[in-house]
Design a protein around this motif. Structure first.
Motif, PDB file in Angstrom:
ATOM      1  N   GLU A   1      -0.632  14.947  25.106  1.00 34.04           N
ATOM      2  CA  GLU A   1      -1.324  15.882  25.980  1.00 34.04           C
ATOM      3  C   GLU A   1      -2.704  16.212  25.431  1.00 34.04           C
ATOM      4  O   GLU A   1      -3.019  15.935  24.271  1.00 34.04           O
TER       5      GLU A   1
ATOM      6  N   ARG B   1      -3.256  31.961  30.813  1.00 31.97           N
ATOM      7  CA  ARG B   1      -3.758  30.791  30.095  1.00 31.97           C
ATOM      8  C   ARG B   1      -4.813  30.017  30.892  1.00 31.97           C
ATOM      9  O   ARG B   1      -5.693  29.390  30.310  1.00 31.97           O
ATOM     10  N   GLN B   2      -4.721  30.077  32.208  1.00 28.80           N
ATOM     11  CA  GLN B   2      -5.681  29.325  33.018  1.00 28.80           C
ATOM     12  C   GLN B   2      -7.104  29.842  32.854  1.00 28.80           C
ATOM     13  O   GLN B   2      -8.069  29.123  33.129  1.00 28.80           O
TER      14      GLN B   2
ATOM     15  N   TYR C   1      -7.905  28.305  28.853  1.00 26.33           N
ATOM     16  CA  TYR C   1      -7.865  26.870  28.596  1.00 26.33           C
ATOM     17  C   TYR C   1      -8.317  26.096  29.834  1.00 26.33           C
ATOM     18  O   TYR C   1      -7.718  26.219  30.899  1.00 26.33           O
ATOM     19  N   CYS C   2      -9.372  25.295  29.673  1.00 29.42           N
ATOM     20  CA  CYS C   2      -9.885  24.491  30.777  1.00 29.42           C
ATOM     21  C   CYS C   2      -8.859  23.445  31.194  1.00 29.42           C
ATOM     22  O   CYS C   2      -7.981  23.062  30.418  1.00 29.42           O
ATOM     23  N   ASP C   3      -8.980  22.958  32.415  1.00 24.19           N
ATOM     24  CA  ASP C   3      -8.082  21.935  32.929  1.00 24.19           C
ATOM     25  C   ASP C   3      -8.576  20.562  32.480  1.00 24.19           C
ATOM     26  O   ASP C   3      -9.598  20.076  32.963  1.00 24.19           O
ATOM     27  N   PRO C   4      -7.886  19.905  31.539  1.00 28.24           N
ATOM     28  CA  PRO C   4      -8.362  18.602  31.060  1.00 28.24           C
ATOM     29  C   PRO C   4      -8.338  17.534  32.141  1.00 28.24           C
ATOM     30  O   PRO C   4      -9.173  16.625  32.141  1.00 28.24           O
ATOM     31  N   GLY C   5      -7.392  17.650  33.076  1.00 28.25           N
ATOM     32  CA  GLY C   5      -7.299  16.657  34.141  1.00 28.25           C
ATOM     33  C   GLY C   5      -8.557  16.588  34.980  1.00 28.25           C
ATOM     34  O   GLY C   5      -9.034  15.503  35.335  1.00 28.25           O
ATOM     35  N   LYS C   6      -9.125  17.739  35.283  1.00 30.90           N
ATOM     36  CA  LYS C   6     -10.343  17.765  36.092  1.00 30.90           C
ATOM     37  C   LYS C   6     -11.519  17.173  35.335  1.00 30.90           C
ATOM     38  O   LYS C   6     -12.341  16.443  35.894  1.00 30.90           O
TER      39      LYS C   6
ATOM     40  N   HIS D   1       1.545  24.417  29.089  1.00 39.63           N
ATOM     41  CA  HIS D   1       1.276  24.852  30.463  1.00 39.63           C
ATOM     42  C   HIS D   1       0.090  25.811  30.492  1.00 39.63           C
ATOM     43  O   HIS D   1      -0.232  26.477  29.507  1.00 39.63           O
ATOM     44  N   ARG D   2      -0.578  25.882  31.641  1.00 40.45           N
ATOM     45  CA  ARG D   2      -1.770  26.710  31.804  1.00 40.45           C
ATOM     46  C   ARG D   2      -1.565  27.791  32.868  1.00 40.45           C
ATOM     47  O   ARG D   2      -2.515  28.241  33.503  1.00 40.45           O
ATOM     48  N   ARG D   3      -0.342  28.214  33.037  1.00 41.21           N
ATOM     49  CA  ARG D   3      -0.064  29.219  34.048  1.00 41.21           C
ATOM     50  C   ARG D   3      -0.462  30.617  33.580  1.00 41.21           C
ATOM     51  O   ARG D   3      -0.655  30.858  32.401  1.00 41.21           O
TER      52      ARG D   3
END
Length: 274
Positions: free
Chosen positions: A208, A249-250, A253-258, A244-246
């Motif tokens: 991850e 946390r969102q 922590y940035c969204d690595p997928g984006k 998880h980024r729920r």
């Protein structure tokens, strides 16, 4: 390393001057974690298993002191690498690190987790490949295990400290293969030393990416990094699940997928991470 690998040019660029100047944040990030020490108990509690902590280039155990004190406060058993300043892949470095890994495994009677900062993360991955039965989890912090060695701003320093060319070892090709253990890559898109694309883990299973807004020199002490590290290490052995980024946390922590998808769309002919 093959001649073609040595001669192939970098596909990306090292971080620019503006990001390099932002590395001064590291002082604030270290002191912020120290100031937030009363809140360390909010991080997940560990099970006492041993953690081997490996420092970055031209750094030693003093650089990971905050990280190790944090881990100890959360119930883990961290240990520095004990080899002084990390001057690169000199003769015997990995062997001595492996000896320490074996010693910790025997002493505790349990598999060891390895946390490696920058160059230390490259060592961590190699140790896990060599002795996966001794390694429970690998966490890397801003480690350039993909891309070209010169997509960092540290390659000249590496050559000076180690005394040999950065492409004189077959790391460029070998590091692309992931270790056969759960692996977490923590990186920052505003890293001023290592291009973040070089730290992207592309394996689908047991791996991850966690993105924090940090300098390179502050990654091992940033409050968001410390929490994520504790969260990963606190998982029961053999029950690994992705971070998880729920909820709150969102916002941290940035969204690595984006980020990875955006990068891929800009370079459709090049796979991110190789």
């Amino acid at each position: 390393m093959s001649a073609s690998a040595r001669s192939s040019p970098p596909q990306g660029r090292a971080p620019g001057v503006s990001l390099q100047l932002l590395e001064v944040r590291a002082f604030w990030e270290h002191y912020a974690s120290i100031a937030l020490r009363p809140f360390w108990p909010a991080a997940p509690l560990g099970d006492g298993h041993p953690i081997l902590v490996l420092p970055g280039l031209v750094a030693g155990d003093a650089s990971t002191l905050v990280l190790r004190r944090f881990l100890r406060s959360r119930g883990f058993s961290p240990r520095g690498w004990g080899q002084g300043v990390n001057c690169g892949l000199r003769e015997g470095v990995l062997q001595r690190a492996h000896d320490t890994l074996r010693e910790l495994c025997a002493q505790h009677g349990r598999a060891v987790s390895i946390v490696g900062w920058s160059l230390g993360g490259l060592y961590a991955r190699e140790l896990a490949k060599h002795s996966p039965d001794m390694v429970r989890l690998v966490i890397t912090l801003g480690s350039p295990f993909t891309g070209h060695p010169r997509e960092t701003n540290a390659w000249r320093l590496y050559e000076f400290a180690s005394g040999h060319r950065i492409d004189s070892h077959d790391f460029h090709g070998l590091l692309r293969s992931p270790p056969p253990v759960p692996t977490t890559s923590i990186w920052s898109r505003t890293d001023g030393v290592v291009s973040w694309q070089c730290s992207v883990e592309t394996r689908r299973e047991l791996a991850e990416n966690i993105v924090v807004d940090s300098s390179h020199f502050g990654l091992g002490a940033h409050p968001a990094s410390l929490y994520a590290i504790a969260d990963r290490l606190a998982q029961p052995e053999g029950e690994w699940r992705p971070f998880h980024r729920r909820n709150w946390r969102q916002f941290v922590y940035c969204d690595p997928g984006k980020l990875i998808a955006t990068r891929a769309s800009r370079q459709p002919s090049t796979a991110v991470g190789g």
